[in-house]
Design a protein around this motif. Sequence first.
Motif, mmCIF file in Angstrom:
data_model
loop_
_atom_site.group_PDB
_atom_site.id
_atom_site.type_symbol
_atom_site.label_atom_id
_atom_site.label_comp_id
_atom_site.label_asym_id
_atom_site.label_seq_id
_atom_site.Cartn_x
_atom_site.Cartn_y
_atom_site.Cartn_z
ATOM 1 N N HIS A 296 0.848 -1.203 0.000
ATOM 2 C CA HIS A 296 0.000 0.000 0.000
ATOM 3 C C HIS A 296 0.881 1.249 0.000
ATOM 4 O O HIS A 296 1.913 1.295 0.680
ATOM 5 C CB HIS A 296 -0.869 0.050 1.259
ATOM 6 N N VAL A 297 0.426 2.268 -0.672
ATOM 7 C CA VAL A 297 1.171 3.515 -0.683
ATOM 8 C C VAL A 297 0.813 4.362 0.541
ATOM 9 O O VAL A 297 -0.328 4.353 1.018
ATOM 10 C CB VAL A 297 0.901 4.305 -1.989
ATOM 11 N N MET A 298 1.800 5.045 1.081
ATOM 12 C CA MET A 298 1.596 6.131 2.025
ATOM 13 C C MET A 298 2.496 7.274 1.580
ATOM 14 O O MET A 298 3.281 7.117 0.634
ATOM 15 C CB MET A 298 1.855 5.700 3.470
ATOM 16 N N SER A 299 2.374 8.433 2.193
ATOM 17 C CA SER A 299 3.018 9.613 1.627
ATOM 18 C C SER A 299 3.718 10.457 2.678
ATOM 19 O O SER A 299 3.085 10.953 3.618
ATOM 20 C CB SER A 299 1.975 10.478 0.904
ATOM 21 N N ASP B 179 -5.517 11.567 -5.683
ATOM 22 C CA ASP B 179 -5.149 11.956 -4.318
ATOM 23 C C ASP B 179 -6.122 11.419 -3.265
ATOM 24 O O ASP B 179 -5.678 11.013 -2.174
ATOM 25 C CB ASP B 179 -5.035 13.466 -4.196
ATOM 26 N N PRO B 180 -7.435 11.410 -3.513
ATOM 27 C CA PRO B 180 -8.320 10.842 -2.474
ATOM 28 C C PRO B 180 -7.975 9.394 -2.135
ATOM 29 O O PRO B 180 -7.953 9.013 -0.959
ATOM 30 C CB PRO B 180 -9.713 10.959 -3.103
ATOM 31 N N GLN B 181 -7.672 8.593 -3.144
ATOM 32 C CA GLN B 181 -7.300 7.195 -2.894
ATOM 33 C C GLN B 181 -5.933 7.110 -2.216
ATOM 34 O O GLN B 181 -5.725 6.272 -1.330
ATOM 35 C CB GLN B 181 -7.280 6.422 -4.205
ATOM 36 N N MET B 182 -5.009 7.962 -2.643
ATOM 37 C CA MET B 182 -3.681 7.967 -2.029
ATOM 38 C C MET B 182 -3.763 8.363 -0.561
ATOM 39 O O MET B 182 -3.156 7.727 0.315
ATOM 40 C CB MET B 182 -2.752 8.916 -2.791
ATOM 41 N N ARG B 183 -4.532 9.392 -0.264
ATOM 42 C CA ARG B 183 -4.665 9.839 1.115
ATOM 43 C C ARG B 183 -5.407 8.794 1.965
ATOM 44 O O ARG B 183 -5.053 8.578 3.136
ATOM 45 C CB ARG B 183 -5.379 11.183 1.169
ATOM 46 N N ALA B 184 -6.404 8.155 1.388
ATOM 47 C CA ALA B 184 -7.124 7.116 2.131
ATOM 48 C C ALA B 184 -6.194 5.961 2.490
ATOM 49 O O ALA B 184 -6.229 5.435 3.613
ATOM 50 C CB ALA B 184 -8.312 6.616 1.316
ATOM 51 N N SER B 185 -5.345 5.560 1.541
ATOM 52 C CA SER B 185 -4.377 4.500 1.811
ATOM 53 C C SER B 185 -3.395 4.935 2.891
ATOM 54 O O SER B 185 -3.078 4.164 3.817
ATOM 55 C CB SER B 185 -3.630 4.148 0.520
ATOM 56 N N HIS B 186 -2.904 6.161 2.779
ATOM 57 C CA HIS B 186 -1.962 6.695 3.765
ATOM 58 C C HIS B 186 -2.560 6.634 5.173
ATOM 59 O O HIS B 186 -1.939 6.103 6.104
ATOM 60 C CB HIS B 186 -1.607 8.140 3.408
ATOM 61 N N PHE B 187 -3.761 7.168 5.323
ATOM 62 C CA PHE B 187 -4.342 7.247 6.662
ATOM 63 C C PHE B 187 -4.812 5.890 7.170
ATOM 64 O O PHE B 187 -4.843 5.654 8.381
ATOM 65 C CB PHE B 187 -5.475 8.278 6.685
ATOM 66 N N ASP B 188 -5.126 4.979 6.272
ATOM 67 C CA ASP B 188 -5.436 3.617 6.695
ATOM 68 C C ASP B 188 -4.246 3.008 7.427
ATOM 69 O O ASP B 188 -4.397 2.360 8.470
ATOM 70 C CB ASP B 188 -5.803 2.764 5.480
ATOM 71 N N GLY B 189 -3.047 3.247 6.884
ATOM 72 C CA GLY B 189 -1.848 2.735 7.544
ATOM 73 C C GLY B 189 -1.513 3.487 8.814
ATOM 74 O O GLY B 189 -1.291 2.885 9.880
ATOM 75 N N ILE B 190 -1.479 4.806 8.720
ATOM 76 C CA ILE B 190 -0.988 5.608 9.841
ATOM 77 C C ILE B 190 -1.926 5.542 11.045
ATOM 78 O O ILE B 190 -1.487 5.567 12.199
ATOM 79 C CB ILE B 190 -0.748 7.067 9.396
ATOM 80 N N GLU B 191 -3.222 5.412 10.797
ATOM 81 C CA GLU B 191 -4.166 5.361 11.911
ATOM 82 C C GLU B 191 -4.081 4.048 12.686
ATOM 83 O O GLU B 191 -4.589 3.955 13.800
ATOM 84 C CB GLU B 191 -5.581 5.602 11.397
ATOM 85 N N ARG B 192 -3.425 3.068 12.127
ATOM 86 C CA ARG B 192 -3.239 1.808 12.839
ATOM 87 C C ARG B 192 -2.124 1.888 13.879
ATOM 88 O O ARG B 192 -2.050 1.058 14.784
ATOM 89 C CB ARG B 192 -2.922 0.679 11.860
ATOM 90 N N VAL B 193 -1.230 2.869 13.711
ATOM 91 C CA VAL B 193 -0.060 2.940 14.589
ATOM 92 C C VAL B 193 0.065 4.269 15.332
ATOM 93 O O VAL B 193 0.834 4.374 16.277
ATOM 94 C CB VAL B 193 1.240 2.676 13.792
ATOM 95 N N GLY B 194 -0.663 5.306 14.896
ATOM 96 C CA GLY B 194 -0.589 6.595 15.561
ATOM 97 C C GLY B 194 0.110 7.633 14.712
ATOM 98 O O GLY B 194 0.822 7.317 13.754
#
Length: 207
Positions: free
Chosen positions: A43-46, A133-148
Amino acid sequence: MTVSPPAPTAVDFWFDPSCPWAWMTSRWLDEVAVLRDLEVTWHVMSLAVLNEDATDLSEQYREFLPRALRYTRLVAAVTELHGQSAVKPLYDALGTRIHPGARTDADAIIAEALAEAGLPASLAALADTDEYDPQMRASHFDGIERVGQDVGTPVIAVGGYAFFGPVLSPAPKGEQAATLWDGVVALASYDGFFEIKRSRTRGPVFD
């Protein structure tokens, strides 16, 4: 009676193509995937999204972020248009040029990476648009919200829990890679575990 082999362990990995530490961790995970039968979804994050509200960035880092954003936009577009199977080949092609290759010529890197991954050259234009960008940001926050919010890339999720890192240099190989995976997963699986860290004594060692 025939006993079916156990299913591979599902692992999710979030990366920014520009991050050398995520690259190192991804090389380690490639090694572990074979030895521990992992099925990795990429998954991409940014880093650009991660730092969009930061006020204490160096000028050099600020100048780097637009280039990093181009790569993440490209990966997000490819994910949407060509599916998950296209993500890892593109990441490998981009990362090989960005990290061991130490290149910064983004236009050429993108063109070459698309060709190596067997993807249409026309996708290069999507690195310079916010269409996905909406899909990219959704992927990013899906990852980051799992860890803080106080971590970065990479993020790994396995077995219902997630963690940042690990930060490695060089990426271990063979049974050492597998042993490290077992230890990291054991730590992360404990709900009360939050952090283990020591100062870096070397930069990324690409081999």
